[in-house]
Motif scaffolding. Structure first.
Motif, PDB file in Angstrom:
ATOM      1  N   ARG A 171       0.817  -1.217   0.000  1.00 21.56           N
ATOM      2  CA  ARG A 171       0.000   0.000   0.000  1.00 21.56           C
ATOM      3  C   ARG A 171       0.854   1.272   0.000  1.00 21.56           C
ATOM      4  O   ARG A 171       0.479   2.288  -0.566  1.00 21.56           O
ATOM      5  CB  ARG A 171      -0.926  -0.042   1.235  1.00 21.56           C
ATOM      6  CG  ARG A 171      -1.955   0.998   1.309  1.00 21.56           C
ATOM      7  CD  ARG A 171      -2.884   1.014   0.099  1.00 21.56           C
ATOM      8  NE  ARG A 171      -3.986   0.092   0.178  1.00 21.56           N
ATOM      9  CZ  ARG A 171      -4.508  -0.515  -0.900  1.00 21.56           C
ATOM     10  NH1 ARG A 171      -4.033  -0.307  -2.102  1.00 21.56           N
ATOM     11  NH2 ARG A 171      -5.528  -1.330  -0.780  1.00 21.56           N
ATOM     12  N   PRO A 230      -1.259   3.321  -3.402  1.00 17.63           N
ATOM     13  CA  PRO A 230      -2.406   3.720  -2.578  1.00 17.63           C
ATOM     14  C   PRO A 230      -3.756   3.254  -3.127  1.00 17.63           C
ATOM     15  O   PRO A 230      -4.681   3.038  -2.357  1.00 17.63           O
ATOM     16  CB  PRO A 230      -2.331   5.255  -2.563  1.00 17.63           C
ATOM     17  CG  PRO A 230      -1.012   5.615  -3.144  1.00 17.63           C
ATOM     18  CD  PRO A 230      -0.473   4.446  -3.900  1.00 17.63           C
ATOM     19  N   GLU A 270      -7.550  -1.016   7.335  1.00 16.72           N
ATOM     20  CA  GLU A 270      -6.581  -0.815   6.254  1.00 16.72           C
ATOM     21  C   GLU A 270      -7.084   0.217   5.256  1.00 16.72           C
ATOM     22  O   GLU A 270      -8.290   0.318   5.036  1.00 16.72           O
ATOM     23  CB  GLU A 270      -6.322  -2.140   5.520  1.00 16.72           C
ATOM     24  CG  GLU A 270      -5.629  -3.159   6.387  1.00 16.72           C
ATOM     25  CD  GLU A 270      -5.324  -4.451   5.640  1.00 16.72           C
ATOM     26  OE1 GLU A 270      -4.833  -4.410   4.508  1.00 16.72           O
ATOM     27  OE2 GLU A 270      -5.584  -5.517   6.223  1.00 16.72           O
ATOM     28  N   SER A 271      -6.136   0.934   4.654  1.00 19.92           N
ATOM     29  CA  SER A 271      -6.570   1.909   3.656  1.00 19.92           C
ATOM     30  C   SER A 271      -6.621   1.234   2.282  1.00 19.92           C
ATOM     31  O   SER A 271      -5.943   0.238   2.048  1.00 19.92           O
ATOM     32  CB  SER A 271      -5.604   3.090   3.616  1.00 19.92           C
ATOM     33  OG  SER A 271      -4.371   2.645   3.126  1.00 19.92           O
TER      34      SER A 271
END
Ligand SMILES: Cc1cc2nc3c(=O)[nH]c(=O)nc-3n(C[C@H](O)[C@H](O)[C@H](O)COP(=O)(O)O)c2cc1C
Length: 330
Positions: free
Chosen positions: A40, A44, A73-74
């Motif tokens: 990540r 992104p 989590e992104s």
């Protein structure tokens, strides 16, 4: 190369868009939360996947740690499930959706005997009707999109990947990832990108090409041959969590990507090791060994460092080795 368009998936109530055409593959024993955190950092927006999760276990309340922290989590994370029982798949898919899955992916390609013998993974390639039933029932039970990851077939003589994929599309699959090998091939020979192109030509839903993509040159070549909507990167990303981001940047002609140098690789290994130890205690060292062994490559002294790391008997010894190596850069 022409820019690839975002991929839109509409679930049974929830739409999702994939804004990065390079996907990180599910990798059992590798693509855990810590690995995803690193991927990540460089990617992104990319769609990442959990390791495959046994649906029956999840239904029974085991293996929940693989999906439980997804909402923390992104970026988009798909949960990949395997099994052959529609009821278990439905139950597990609902649980995964509630845990924050971006989408649910069904594994119909895993060649591992223990799984295929029980009817899951690649065994579903021999059972198109059951495969379609699972897709139909699971996609109805969840509101997020359902995708499937397949191989070209069980073996060369019986494989009919176009019909198989068409059946999944008709049953409600929103996207199919194709690893261009049969189950019988395992990982031998070359991935057959021409076969993926035939599937792409025959289906309306997005197709992701997978198999043997190690760098942006391979990705561009694969996209040219398959005309796929995106590519998925597997083995080449092991120890190289920056690779998905690097390939994405390079196929989009972004000149800004700087691949990690020796110091960054050692720092990354140290961070990975410390995170694994804080999560798993001493056992974290055993897991970290393979990651450090993959990451610490391609620089002067890498081979000596790897040999020392393999012999480190305690987490502290391994940490000290990496820290001493870093001092050389000061
Ligand atoms: C160690 C390892 C673990 C894997 N685990 C999974 C998995 O959990 N689910 C899955 O669909 N495929 C799994 N695969 C297959 C990869 O996702 C991918 O389809 C395959 O390696 C081909 O792509 P590549 O040539 O880029 O590696 C695994 C492969 C490896 C080497």
């Amino acid at each position: 190369m022409k820019l690839l368009s975002p991929i839109f998936l509409s679930g049974n109530g929830t739409s999702r868009s994939l804004n990065c055409p390079v996907l990180q593959s599910p990798l059992a024993g590798v693509s855990d939360q810590i690995f995803r955190k690193f991927v990540r950092r460089w990617s992104p927006k990319a769609l990442l996947f959990t390791e495959m999760v046994n649906a029956k276990s999840l239904e029974l309340g085991h293996g929940a740690e693989k999906v439980i922290e997804l909402s923390e989590e992104s970026g988009p994370i798909g949960v990949q499930l395997f099994d052959h029982r529609p009821d278990s798949m439905i139950d597990a898919a609902i649980k995964a959706e509630l845990s924050g899955a971006f989408l649910i992916d069904i594994n119909m390609g895993c060649p591992v005997k223990k799984i295929a013998r029980k009817g899951g993974g690649s065994a579903l390639l021999k059972e198109p009707e059951l495969a379609q039933l699972i897709v139909k029932q699971v996609s109805k039970a969840i509101s997020i999109p359902l995708t499937v990851k397949i191989r070209l077939g069980w073996d060369e003589t019986t494989a009919d990947p176009v019909s198989f994929a068409l059946g999944l599309q008709e049953a409600g699959a929103q996207l199919i990832t194709v690893h261009g090998r049969t189950r019988k091939q395992g990982f031998s020979g070359n991935a057959n990108w021409e076969a993926i192109s035939k599937i792409k030509k025959s289906l309306d839903i997005p197709i992701i090409a997978n198999g043997d993509i190690k760098n942006s040159r391979d990705a561009i070549e694969c996209l040219k041959i398959t005309n796929a909507d995106g590519v998925m990167i597997g083995r080449a990303s092991m120890g190289a969590p920056w690779l998905v981001g690097q390939i994405d940047a390079e196929i989009n002609n972004q000149k800004t990507f700087i691949p990690p140098d020796a110091k960054m690789k050692i720092n990354l290994s140290l961070e990975h090791l410390k995170l694994l130890i804080s999560k798993k205690g001493n056992h974290g060292l055993l897991i970290a060994r393979k990651h450090m062994n993959w990451t610490c490559r391609g620089f002067q002294g890498a081979s000596t460092l790897r040999q020392k790391l393999v012999r480190a008997n305690s987490p502290n010894e391994a940490i000290k080795l990496l820290e001493e190596e870093l001092i050389k850069f000061n």
